[in-house]
Design a protein around this motif. Structure first.
Motif, PDB file in Angstrom:
ATOM      1  N   GLY A 115      14.564   3.671  -1.671  1.00  0.00           N
ATOM      2  CA  GLY A 115      13.644   3.552  -0.747  1.00  0.00           C
ATOM      3  C   GLY A 115      13.556   1.881  -0.849  1.00  0.00           C
ATOM      4  O   GLY A 115      13.443   1.134   0.138  1.00  0.00           O
ATOM      5  N   LEU A 116      13.501   1.619  -2.147  1.00  0.00           N
ATOM      6  CA  LEU A 116      13.343   0.068  -2.268  1.00  0.00           C
ATOM      7  C   LEU A 116      14.562  -0.496  -1.738  1.00  0.00           C
ATOM      8  O   LEU A 116      14.433  -1.709  -1.013  1.00  0.00           O
ATOM      9  N   LEU A 117      15.650   0.016  -1.842  1.00  0.00           N
ATOM     10  CA  LEU A 117      16.903  -0.650  -1.404  1.00  0.00           C
ATOM     11  C   LEU A 117      16.870  -0.634   0.005  1.00  0.00           C
ATOM     12  O   LEU A 117      17.151  -1.627   0.895  1.00  0.00           O
ATOM     13  N   MET A 145       0.785  -1.149   0.030  1.00  0.00           N
ATOM     14  CA  MET A 145      -0.005  -0.103  -0.037  1.00  0.00           C
ATOM     15  C   MET A 145       0.819   1.316  -0.056  1.00  0.00           C
ATOM     16  O   MET A 145       0.485   2.264  -0.685  1.00  0.00           O
ATOM     17  N   THR A 146       1.904   1.160   0.819  1.00  0.00           N
ATOM     18  CA  THR A 146       2.745   2.312   0.675  1.00  0.00           C
ATOM     19  C   THR A 146       3.446   2.555  -0.630  1.00  0.00           C
ATOM     20  O   THR A 146       3.094   3.994  -1.065  1.00  0.00           O
ATOM     21  N   VAL A 147       3.755   1.668  -1.321  1.00  0.00           N
ATOM     22  CA  VAL A 147       4.309   1.853  -2.588  1.00  0.00           C
ATOM     23  C   VAL A 147       3.413   2.395  -3.578  1.00  0.00           C
ATOM     24  O   VAL A 147       3.632   3.400  -4.161  1.00  0.00           O
ATOM     25  N   HIS A 188      11.314  -9.875   5.097  1.00  0.00           N
ATOM     26  CA  HIS A 188      10.437 -10.597   4.254  1.00  0.00           C
ATOM     27  C   HIS A 188      10.413 -10.055   2.965  1.00  0.00           C
ATOM     28  O   HIS A 188      10.358 -10.617   1.915  1.00  0.00           O
ATOM     29  N   VAL A 189      10.702  -8.721   2.747  1.00  0.00           N
ATOM     30  CA  VAL A 189      11.081  -8.077   1.464  1.00  0.00           C
ATOM     31  C   VAL A 189      12.267  -8.826   0.801  1.00  0.00           C
ATOM     32  O   VAL A 189      12.324  -8.953  -0.290  1.00  0.00           O
ATOM     33  N   GLN A 190      13.160  -8.713   1.759  1.00  0.00           N
ATOM     34  CA  GLN A 190      14.613  -9.251   1.421  1.00  0.00           C
ATOM     35  C   GLN A 190      14.164 -10.678   0.806  1.00  0.00           C
ATOM     36  O   GLN A 190      14.467 -11.162  -0.203  1.00  0.00           O
ATOM     37  N   ALA A 191      13.629 -11.406   1.520  1.00  0.00           N
ATOM     38  CA  ALA A 191      13.273 -12.873   1.161  1.00  0.00           C
ATOM     39  C   ALA A 191      12.698 -13.005  -0.070  1.00  0.00           C
ATOM     40  O   ALA A 191      13.016 -13.772  -1.080  1.00  0.00           O
TER      41      ALA A 191
END
Lengths: 578, 368
Positions: B203-205, B171-173, B213-216
């Motif tokens: 921001g994504l980095l 939702m943020t994105v 969980h984003v990393q995974a």
């Protein structure tokens, strides 16, 4: 509709916004376009056509339908499918489980309690009974139970029954390969024509297999053997024309047969093959240049290595020429030969190049690696020279022998049909001269050595007998238990086929004078196989000149005066007892 | 269709002749297809979740569809000023609820997104999203150029802060992307655009570094040897469907596809109806988005332009991201396919947003 209105310029920021909105539109067009492209790519590309290999797990409700047929090399059907129906149920849709279970159990002869438990457990899918008869089908239809249905299924059928059992193997409930080629080539067979896979053609020849099985079965029963293995091997394509392991089983009902019958004794068992290994020892010594056919070996008395005596079964108590030592299967002679090289690394290297240090690459799942000695002191070199202390599977063995009598190159064997053009180039093992010498020595052995029981009028054959004491795990060598074998080359002047017969613990009878020797038990089987299979394979009888050429190399030793070394090449020196 | 005469000056008559009927038809087609897809995909999910009835999601979907349709039509009747008022009211109400999630929302799947007033499961951010787009449009449109930027930034920043705290990255994105698109349309200088793009990458980095969980998910997406179970299943469903599909109700992979009725409804649709039918769905989305942008472009009013663009971009982005995830073009991101996924209360939010969009794209719509 007016797409890009310009009828009023408006403020500057409105104009700029219109331009920016056009950029946004382009971005969205691009994005939607790539999504559509990806959609088409995924549904028509490699992934969509990639065969989905079925899981081998049992009962996942996805039987292999349309599994490819298996044919012998002439196109005779060895395995095919029969369309039948299975009864399935959707337990959540069965209205009165008790009544349904009662009626279904009645009609199909099932256990009512188990069936009821299954129906009550719920879920959307349950097998009720696999592969029913037309009569049962009619009964189920008449019941008209909601939630119970028929599902097209297939039964794997092996019309040749026991004949090719060990090569074919068998399949499980969902027609997934569980043994033999059915397991080894699961990926090749699954799905069949629907996945663009034609029938799988084996190198096995049913006609040959039938003869081999019949002849071997006779000996197997007559000598009350524990097991038997018989192989016919095409030395040029290195393909198995026949592979019989006894006792065997009917793949149509494999799971109800004793598990010992399902063991493939040709690939899955290893044996100390005894004198059959003398082929390797002799070829090794000749090829290494450590000995020639003219050399003489002292076999006048038992040989001691430490306190370990080495005897001959067919002792002559004198010096033997190399051909004599081979033809009379002299253990002492073999040890003398290996003594001439006395280099365990070279001996090991030779056997390794023959594929005897690794599991056979043949397309059967139940292959056994050879049992090798851990250390190689001289005593090991000596016992390996006459085939003890090393155990290999018959499949490994014929692959190795074929390399020595065909063209001196090792190639792995196959049970799949292949033409000469598909035969791999192979790795060189011995020189062409060694190949010629080995053929001649094998001829000599059947002509006047220990293998004379396999001498035939029609074909010029060569062969080697072997009778190995059998070691039992934890008990050492067991008195009276032997593995009797015979390997035969057909025709020996220009080999096309190898025949190997191995009997596990045969008991001698009156006709063999109580002997269990390979020459008495296995060699006649090989002879019968060759007599009957030769015409099937279109093999012309050997011309008399072929025998004459062989005999021309045979010259009785004039005397042990040492002149023989000047004898010209191709004229071997053999002295044979009357 | 001559439901209303050209000379009909009633509210409905005016509405009929000014509303974009192509977009309206598009929404109707998508909603109908959505009903079909929920019928096909949700019973398996209901069974897996051991809900009382296999029809659980179907009934709820239909029950929410009726008020949602009314809401959409009612909102589309509004004049731009009405739209603005509605948006401000919604932002006030649902903004407050959004704040309250930080205090009251129970943790579900690792995040505090949902609250349960009157036994209803509500995700306030769904409602805040369209309202915010309209309000920021107004804040920006009040002044020439970008003079309204500080206030707009404040509003967006406040919402984003709560979203990050929940946390709800998807939702943020989406919120930031919509705002960025509005700034772009509002005439942000190219220098600033480049700066924003840089910030987005940063921001994504940052998210990659901060949230495991984003990393995974990104690691799984980049590494070809590992495939996420859901994506693997979705790919199987797509491959199983092929060009023409297995046929209605004939899908098999859908029974083992997680979220087959919501996030992965598109893959289910491909399995049953095939790639060609789904290309038509893509085309419908594309038509709506392009129609919306064309309408907005033709418009004379800056507020209408910015608000309309924001709402269209919201719809388009959400559709594209969802379909891209379904087709393994993007790492998995919990986002539903507008109109087609099983909705519940979020369908009401969508109806609000799209109703406002229809109202703003009516011919001659202007705030002043």
């Amino acid at each position: 509709m007016v797409l890009f209105a310009s009828r009023d310029a408006g403020t500057r920021s409105l104009r700029r916004a219109r331009l920016r909105l056009r950029v946004l539109m382009a971005v969205f067009v691009l994005a939607f376009f790539s999504v559509g492209l990806r959609l088409v790519d995924l549904t028509t590309g490699a992934r969509a056509t990639k065969p989905q290999v079925l899981s081998l797990r049992r009962g996942d409700g996805a039987p292999d339908i349309g599994r490819a047929d298996i044919l012998d090399r002439r196109g005779v059907t060895l395995a095919t499918n029969l369309r039948v129906n299975s009864v399935i149920a959707d337990p959540s849709r069965v209205n009165f489980p008790e009544r349904a279970a009662h009626r279904l159990a009645d009609a199909l002869g099932l256990n009512e309690a188990a069936l009821l438990a299954r129906l009550k457990r719920g879920g959307r899918f349950a097998w009720i009974k696999r592969r029913i008869s037309p009569r049962e089908e009619a009964l189920v239809k008449d019941l008209g139970l909601p939630g119970v249905a028929l599902q097209p299924d297939e039964e794997r059928v092996y019309p040749q029954k026991n004949l090719v059992s060990h090569v074919l193997g068998f399949t499980g409930d969902d027609n997934q390969g569980l043994a033999g080629i059915e397991l080894a080539e699961q990926d090749r067979l699954v799905g069949g024509e629907a996945k663009g896979k034609g029938p799988l053609v084996l190198s096995i020849d049913v006609a040959v297999q039938n003869v081999v099985r019949e002849a071997t079965m006779k000996a197997f029963l007559r000598f009350h053997a524990k097991g038997a293995c018989a192989i016919v091997f095409d030395t040029r394509t290195r393909a198995f024309l026949s592979l019989v392991s006894l006792p065997d089983f009917d793949p149509n009902r494999a799971t109800r047969e004793p598990s010992t019958n399902r063991q493939n004794r040709c690939s899955g068992h290893t044996y100390e093959l005894g004198s059959l290994f003398k082929i390797f020892t002799t070829a090794f010594a000749l090829d290494a240049g450590a000995a020639s056919l003219f050399d003489r070996l002292d076999a006048s008395q038992p040989l001691y290595i430490g306190r370990h005596p080495i005897h001959d079964d067919h002792a002559k108590f004198r010096w033997l020429t190399v051909p004599e030592a081979f033809a009379f299967s002299s253990n002492i002679g073999m040890v003398r030969l290996i003594q001439k090289v006395d280099d365990p690394e070279r001996q090991k290297g030779f056997l390794r190049r023959l594929g005897l240090f690794g599991t056979s690459k043949v397309e059967l799942p139940d292959t056994r690696p050879p049992l090798l000695p851990r250390r190689w002191p001289f005593i090991t070199q000596a016992t390996v020279a006459y085939g003890h202390g090393i155990a290999v599977s018959p499949v490994n063995y014929v692959e190795a022998v074929a390399s020595l009598i065909d063209d001196g190159r090792f190639r792995p064997g196959t049970v799949l049909r292949r033409g000469l053009e598909d035969v791999p180039p192979g790795e060189p093992v011995v020189a062409a001269k060694t190949v010629r010498d080995m053929r001649w020595l094998l001829w000599l052995t059947t002509d006047r050595g220990t293998g004379d029981q396999a001498r035939l009028d029609r074909y010029l054959t060569g062969g080697k007998t072997g009778t190995a004491d059998k070691a039992v795990y934890g008990r050492g060598y067991v008195k009276g238990a032997v593995v009797a074998s015979f390997v035969s080359v057909l025709p020996v002047d220009d080999p096309r086929y190898l025949v190997l017969v191995t009997l596990d613990e045969p008991q001698g009878d009156a006709a063999t004078h109580g002997f269990r020797y390979g020459g008495w038990t296995a060699a006649p089987v090989a002879a019968e196989i060759i007599e009957r299979v030769g015409p099937l394979l279109g093999l012309e009888p050997s011309p008399p000149e072929a025998r004459a050429r062989m005999e021309a190399r045979l010259q009785v030793y004039p005397a042990m005066n040492g002149h023989s070394h000047e004898t010209e090449e191709g004229l071997a020196a053999v002295r044979l007892d009357p | 269709m001559t439901v209303f005469s050209r000379t009909d000056r009633s509210i409905l008559g005016q509405w009929w002749w000014t509303v974009d009927r192509a977009m309206l038809a598009g929404f109707a087609v998508l909603a109908l297809f959505g009903v079909v897809m929920v019928l096909a995909s949700s019973p398996g999910i209901a069974r897996t979740l051991r809900l009382s009835s296999e029809g659980f999601f179907i009934v709820r979907h239909l029950v929410f569809l009726v008020p949602a349709t009314c809401l959409l039509l009612a909102a589309s009747l509004l004049a731009p000023r009405g739209v603005l008022r509605l948006a401000v009211a919604m932002l006030a109400v649902f903004g407050a609820m959004l704040l309250s999630t930080l205090l009251f929302a129970p943790e579900i799947k690792g995040s505090h997104r949902w609250i349960f007033p009157f036994g209803l499961q509500v995700q306030p951010s769904e409602f805040v999203k369209p309202a915010l787009a309209v309000v920021t449009a107004w804040l920006l449109a009040r002044f020439e150029g970008l003079a309204g930027l500080p206030e707009a930034l404040l509003a967006v920043g406040a919402v984003v802060l709560v979203l990050v705290l929940q946390p709800d990255l998807g939702m943020t994105v989406l919120t930031l992307a919509v705002f960025a698109a509005q700034l772009f349309v509002a005439g942000l200088g190219w220098f600033w655009i480049a700066g924003l793009a840089g910030m987005a990458v940063a921001g994504l980095l940052g998210a990659y570094a901060l949230f495991p969980h984003v990393q995974a998910r990104i690691d799984d997406f980049v590494d070809p040897t590992t495939e996420v179970y859901q994506v693997e299943k979705a790919m199987d469903a797509v491959a199983s469907g092929g060009l023409f599909g297995k046929g209605p109700g004939e899908g098999q992979v859908k029974f083992t596809l997680p979220e087959a009725h919501s996030d992965f409804v598109f893959a289910t649709a491909v399995e049953e109806y095939g790639a060609l039918a789904c290309l038509a769905v893509v085309a419908v989305f594309a038509t709506i988005v392009l129609r919306g942008l064309v309408r907005v472009q033709a418009c004379e009013d800056r507020f209408v332009q910015l608000a309309g663009a924001g709402l269209v971009v919201q719809l388009g982005l959400q559709a594209i991201i969802n379909m891209a995830v379904n087709l393994n073009l993007m790492p998995t991101k919990g986002m539903t396919l507008p109109f087609i996924s099983y909705g519940g209360s979020s369908m009401l939010a969508l109806a609000f947003g799209m109703g406002m969009l229809l109202a703003l794209t009516r011919r001659g719509a202007r705030l002043r």
